[in-house]
Scaffold this active site. Structure first.
Site, PDB file in Angstrom:
ATOM      1  N   HIS A 129      -7.338   6.873  -3.275  1.00  0.00           N
ATOM      2  CA  HIS A 129      -7.935   5.682  -2.743  1.00  0.00           C
ATOM      3  C   HIS A 129      -7.211   4.909  -1.415  1.00  0.00           C
ATOM      4  O   HIS A 129      -8.002   4.503  -0.566  1.00  0.00           O
ATOM      5  CB  HIS A 129      -8.289   4.621  -3.673  1.00  0.00           C
ATOM      6  N   ASP A 130      -5.954   5.060  -1.395  1.00  0.00           N
ATOM      7  CA  ASP A 130      -5.326   4.418  -0.182  1.00  0.00           C
ATOM      8  C   ASP A 130      -4.344   5.152   0.535  1.00  0.00           C
ATOM      9  O   ASP A 130      -3.468   4.842   1.140  1.00  0.00           O
ATOM     10  CB  ASP A 130      -4.417   3.144  -0.662  1.00  0.00           C
ATOM     11  N   HIS A 157       0.689  -1.138  -0.028  1.00  0.00           N
ATOM     12  CA  HIS A 157       0.126   0.051   0.079  1.00  0.00           C
ATOM     13  C   HIS A 157       0.845   1.277  -0.071  1.00  0.00           C
ATOM     14  O   HIS A 157       1.048   1.933   1.057  1.00  0.00           O
ATOM     15  CB  HIS A 157      -0.852  -0.025   1.178  1.00  0.00           C
ATOM     16  N   ASP A 205      -8.471  -1.703  -8.205  1.00  0.00           N
ATOM     17  CA  ASP A 205      -7.809  -1.890  -6.840  1.00  0.00           C
ATOM     18  C   ASP A 205      -7.484  -3.154  -6.713  1.00  0.00           C
ATOM     19  O   ASP A 205      -6.538  -3.511  -6.071  1.00  0.00           O
ATOM     20  CB  ASP A 205      -8.879  -1.551  -5.777  1.00  0.00           C
ATOM     21  N   HIS A 226       1.457   1.467  -5.760  1.00  0.00           N
ATOM     22  CA  HIS A 226       0.019   0.826  -5.847  1.00  0.00           C
ATOM     23  C   HIS A 226      -0.975   1.806  -6.129  1.00  0.00           C
ATOM     24  O   HIS A 226      -1.745   1.486  -7.208  1.00  0.00           O
ATOM     25  CB  HIS A 226      -0.310   0.180  -4.523  1.00  0.00           C
TER      26      HIS A 226
END
Length: 458
Positions: A219-220, A179, A329, A183
């Site tokens: 998103h992360d 993460h 994802d 990524h």
């Protein structure tokens, strides 16, 4: 902002980073009091699990902190070079449409060549990250914003855009095996491929594209490298803040909103429009919560069975963007074997690190996090069977006929077969992947529809 001003800001920021690095090293050596540690944490925008501070004393963790600091200093120096050399900040606007408006001449070599093929499914994001000196996410997003002319359409300030993207990239933890910003760039590149699907491309508005790319990139953001159950059982403050529900996804969204406001990227837009963008970003990012997988899958399946998806409706387009982001994802098993294998090893390494932490502090080891019993092939076979395959089978139904979708399904089946081969030929107790164990992938990684054929999808 003038180059001189930017240089002065860079010197100040460099000194701040140097001071923070000294504080981190003092904390690692036990020479910083708890009171000072609290100040250090308060100055950081992100949120590490508090338990990480207890293991900073180990030499391995200290090395990771110092490595991360060096990377930040290196990127800062890259930004200073950017301020000196950029045609943009000297007021010289590129005249050719294919120019990378936000990128320096330094980037117009191999990285620029890779960007010309960014819509290909065999795009190597690991190589791209190396070619851009760890600035892959910023470089990719700048390019895609120009591809879709989003800067002109939304009248974005390019300096603010670069500031926002740099903040997002820096708030990913480089010490996370999986993460991290690489990524995020991988998910963004996959999202771009999905946005180009014929079923979607003609229906999407500029706002849809903006939301899809921003959600993919962020998103992360600030992911701590551990999962939600870990945060809950260690009573992390994020778990309390979000009442144990979509803890990480809520934090990613709120962090993104904070950076949007701090950078002022949307400050020129009407208040109701910027608030709507923030809310829709939240809806997209929250959809990546794996615990909601069945909810989205069942709804998607019902729409396909009833053939009632109408992409002229904004609500239906938003739902498809949610599905597209979920696919992006978890698309690693749908990549060519050489890339898929690297991602699999990285995510399992992150699982194992969490398991080691849990073992060290006498916590129950979470599922998939015990390196002694959970092998990489076993984890990947289960992940493909129960999460990835059901989702991509429905995505294939939605996009059919799609060369990209057929290619992804082919890789998915071959990669699963490869993991099965590794599991049963070497024994389930062996968790390390042997690079020469490629027998079942004779044409899966680079032949067949791999390199040059169905893999190079526009």
């Amino acid at each position: 902002m003038s180059c001189v001003t930017a240089e002065r800001c860079g010197v100040v920021a460099f000194k701040d980073l140097e001071q923070n690095a000294t504080q981190v090293r003092m904390l690692a050596d036990g020479r910083l009091s708890t009171q000072h540690a609290g100040v250090l944490l308060a100055e950081r925008r992100g949120s590490y699990p508090l338990i990480d501070l207890r293991i900073l004393r180990t030499s391995v963790q200290q090395g990771e902190v110092e490595t991360g600091t060096k990377k930040k200093l290196k990127r800062l120096l890259s930004l200073q070079r950017y301020c000196h050399a950029s045609r943009l900040l000297r007021g010289l606007v590129p005249t050719t449409p294919e120019s990378l408006h936000l990128l320096d001449d330094d980037y117009l070599g191999q990285a620029g060549h890779m960007l010309s093929k960014v819509g290909m499914w065999n795009f190597d994001v690991f190589l791209f990250d190396r070619l851009t000196n760890g600035n892959g996410l910023v470089t990719l997003m700048c390019h895609l914003f120009n591809v879709y002319d989003l800067i002109h359409h939304f009248q974005l300030d390019m300096v603010k855009l670069h500031r926002f993207l740099s903040m997002v990239q820096e708030d990913y933890h480089s010490q996370n095996p999986y993460h991290n910003a690489v990524h995020a760039a991988d998910v963004t590149q996959a999202m771009y491929c999905y946005l180009k699907e014929s079923k979607l491309a003609e229906q999407l508005s500029p706002l849809d594209v903006l939301l899809g790319l921003l959600a993919a990139a962020a998103h992360d953001v600030d992911h701590p490298g551990v999962n939600q159950p870990f945060l809950i059982k260690t009573r992390h403050h994020l778990a309390s803040l979000y009442q144990n529900m979509s803890v990480l996804e809520s934090h990613h969204w709120r962090s993104t909103v904070g950076m949007l406001r701090e950078s002022g990227l949307l400050s020129h837009l009407p208040a109701d429009m910027s608030q709507d963008i923030e809310q829709q970003l939240g809806s997209l990012i929250l959809a990546t919560d794996i615990s909601r997988q069945n909810e989205f899958l069942l709804t998607f399946r019902e729409h396909l069975d009833n053939q009632d998806l109408d992409l002229q409706l904004a609500s239906h387009r938003h739902f498809i963007l949610q599905i597209a982001l979920k696919c992006a994802d978890v698309c690693n098993p749908c990549r060519v074997w050489q890339l898929s294998k690297q991602w699999s090893e990285r995510v399992c390494e992150e699982f194992y690190r969490q398991g080691d932490l849990e073992r060290k502090f006498d916590l129950e080891i979470s599922p998939l996090c015990n390196q002694q019993s959970d092998s990489v092939p076993t984890i990947q076979i289960g992940f493909i069977s129960y999460i990835v395959a059901p989702l991509f089978e429905e995505w294939h139904r939605f996009t059919e006929p799609s060369l990209l979708s057929r290619t992804m399904m082919t890789h998915l089946h071959k990669n699963k077969a490869h993991w099965n081969y590794l599991l049963y030929s070497h024994g389930s107790s062996e968790s390390q992947i042997h690079p020469d164990a490629d027998e079942p992938e004779g044409d899966g990684g680079g032949g067949g529809d791999g390199g040059g054929g169905g893999e190079d999808i526009p």
